[in-house]
Motif scaffolding. Structure first.
Motif, PDB file in Angstrom:
ATOM      1  N   SER A 145      19.032 -18.109 -17.623  1.00  0.00           N
ATOM      2  CA  SER A 145      18.200 -17.844 -18.838  1.00  0.00           C
ATOM      3  C   SER A 145      18.697 -18.814 -20.496  1.00  0.00           C
ATOM      4  N   ILE A 146      17.825 -18.379 -21.450  1.00  0.00           N
ATOM      5  CA  ILE A 146      18.676 -19.226 -22.337  1.00  0.00           C
ATOM      6  C   ILE A 146      19.651 -18.471 -22.836  1.00  0.00           C
ATOM      7  N   THR A 147      20.069 -16.944 -22.524  1.00  0.00           N
ATOM      8  CA  THR A 147      21.271 -15.760 -22.830  1.00  0.00           C
ATOM      9  C   THR A 147      22.431 -16.596 -21.949  1.00  0.00           C
TER      10      THR A 147
ATOM     11  N   ALA B 223      22.448 -20.125 -21.191  1.00  0.00           N
ATOM     12  CA  ALA B 223      23.218 -21.386 -21.078  1.00  0.00           C
ATOM     13  C   ALA B 223      23.890 -20.683 -22.934  1.00  0.00           C
ATOM     14  N   LYS B 224      23.384 -19.903 -23.303  1.00  0.00           N
ATOM     15  CA  LYS B 224      24.226 -20.033 -24.876  1.00  0.00           C
ATOM     16  C   LYS B 224      25.093 -19.188 -24.430  1.00  0.00           C
TER      17      LYS B 224
ATOM     18  N   GLU C 234      22.196 -25.739 -23.226  1.00  0.00           N
ATOM     19  CA  GLU C 234      21.189 -24.278 -24.214  1.00  0.00           C
ATOM     20  C   GLU C 234      19.759 -25.754 -23.986  1.00  0.00           C
TER      21      GLU C 234
ATOM     22  N   TYR D 240      18.896 -26.498 -20.721  1.00  0.00           N
ATOM     23  CA  TYR D 240      18.005 -24.642 -20.511  1.00  0.00           C
ATOM     24  C   TYR D 240      16.779 -25.678 -21.207  1.00  0.00           C
ATOM     25  N   HIS D 241      16.339 -25.767 -22.616  1.00  0.00           N
ATOM     26  CA  HIS D 241      15.028 -26.067 -23.171  1.00  0.00           C
ATOM     27  C   HIS D 241      14.521 -27.901 -22.648  1.00  0.00           C
TER      28      HIS D 241
ATOM     29  N   GLN E 256      12.708 -26.009 -19.359  1.00  0.00           N
ATOM     30  CA  GLN E 256      11.690 -25.255 -19.428  1.00  0.00           C
ATOM     31  C   GLN E 256      10.002 -26.318 -20.590  1.00  0.00           C
TER      32      GLN E 256
END
Length: 425
Positions: free
Chosen positions: A6-8, A10-11, A396, A399-400, A403
């Motif tokens: 998830s983006i969380t 990745a951060k 991040e 991740y993007h 997506q």
């Protein structure tokens, strides 16, 4: 979806990344996700500063910039070679910054390829970068030999990778020299340099490697592995800038050998201005220079290598593997139904710094990615290369990218483009 995907997640990865602060040292376009550092690395503030120092040396000193500048030009190639040696596991005397990757290949082949008796062949692989093959063919022809009969190219069993066992089996009594890539440019396969080198030497064969897709991304031990020679470019993972000066390594066992292609800068430094028509060549890798160094092409490399050595090649490799593993994980989670195939090796010890995705619509998908602000790399006929770079790519970012790629496939926005490469792919 798990937290790690998830983006969380990745951060969280980025918060724990010990190299995260290097990102601020690069010029990043806020509207772009750059995953093409395996073709051209981005500009760092350090590289910009070292280029400007050499420009100022020219401005302030004119001809005396060769000796009196803040970055004296006369010894710049040797100094950068020493900075590079930490990345490839070599001695400073074995390493020089000079030429381009293909001119350095010609130099190494002209120096080390000495066909005699039945040893008249050069062994390469069938998947290597075309320029390497062109250089080999040219050198064979200069010796009056036919590339059709004197160039051995080890075939691939799957069209993507080469088995080390097949390379070793192909080394017979007719082979005089071997030239291989450290990492295959399409699939990202990392060859076992030490294993192949031992096999070559056991049969009395000189062996060299093209490090274009490994230097700056993967630690090497060229001296300890007894590699005879190596060449590389600096504009990919070393971030020296477009057309940046190349480099070469010659093992100390061969230092003192006369260069196959001699020039003024092959000279011993203290004798170069004697202007003798009899060359007294350097006893270091500097002997394999030919012409005057391209100062403004080399200068950015000083700042770029400062960052590389500050980060450390082992830490760079560790993060690179984490980024590519994360990218593969996200692709499998999100894109398995969309016709993509991951064709790079999955094992950490067999994979370079980029991911290889194959898709029948690869060319048009790359165009759609660029439209969305993602910079990938296309290789004909159906390969998308994605290279997250340890010093400036975040988790991040990765991740993007996935997506965005997923949205392109769902919305089929790639269909508005032709499935043909641009002139520059």
């Amino acid at each position: 979806m798990s937290l790690s995907q998830s983006i969380t997640g990745a951060k969280e990865f980025d918060k724990k990344d010990p190299l995260a602060h290097f990102r601020d040292k690069f010029y990043l376009n806020p509207n772009t996700l750059y995953l093409d550092g395996n073709s051209l690395g981005l500009l760092s503030k350090n590289a910009e500063a070292s280029l400007l120092r050499s420009l100022d040396d020219w401005k302030q000193h004119g001809i005396d910039g060769w000796s009196d500048g803040k970055q004296p030009w006369f010894y710049m190639a040797e100094n950068i070679g020493e900075m590079t040696s930490t990345l490839i596991g070599s001695h400073a005397s074995e390493t020089i910054t000079t030429g381009s990757i293909t001119t350095n290949l010609h130099q190494m082949l002209a120096t080390f390829f000495k066909p005699s008796g039945n040893k008249t062949k050069i062994l390469a692989d069938s998947l290597t970068f075309p320029s390497d093959i062109y250089a080999i063919q040219s050198q064979l022809e200069l010796h009056g030999l036919s590339p059709e009969t004197n160039l051995i190219q080890v075939p691939s069993r799957d069209g993507r990778t080469i088995l080390e066992e097949d390379i070793i089996e192909a080394i017979d009594e007719t082979v005089a020299l071997i030239l291989l890539p450290s990492v295959l440019y399409r699939s990202g396969q990392l060859l076992n340099i030490e294993k192949i080198t031992k096999a070559a030497h056991s049969k009395g064969v000189i062996i060299g490697f093209d490090l274009a897709h490994s230097i700056g991304a993967i630690p090497h031990k060229l001296h300890d592995w007894n590699v005879d020679f190596a060449v590389w470019c600096t504009y990919k993972y070393l971030n020296s800038g477009p057309g940046g000066v190349g480099g070469l390594f010659v093992h100390e066992n061969h230092l003192g050998r006369r260069p196959g292609l001699a020039g003024w800068f092959s000279s011993k430094k203290e004798m170069q201005f004697d202007m003798s028509h009899t060359l007294t060549h350097a006893e270091t890798a500097g002997a394999f220079q030919i012409g005057t160094p391209h100062i403004f092409s080399m200068a950015p490399l000083i700042g770029a290598l400062e960052l590389m050595n500050e980060a450390g090649i082992d830490a760079i490799r560790e993060k690179s593997l984490s980024l590519t593993n994360y990218l593969m994980c996200l692709i499998k989670e999100n894109l398995t139904e969309d016709g993509f195939t991951i064709t790079n090796p999955s094992e950490d010890d067999r994979r370079g710094g980029h991911i290889c995705l194959e898709h029948d619509e690869a060319a048009r998908i790359c165009k759609a990615l660029k439209q969305k602000g993602v910079i990938p790399d296309f290789r004909s006929p159906n390969v998308i290369r994605l290279a997250p770079i340890a010093l400036y790519t975040s988790f991040e970012d990765v991740y993007h990218v996935v997506q965005i790629l997923k949205s392109i496939m769902i919305e089929k926005t790639y269909q508005q483009f032709s499935n043909e490469r641009n002139v520059i792919a």
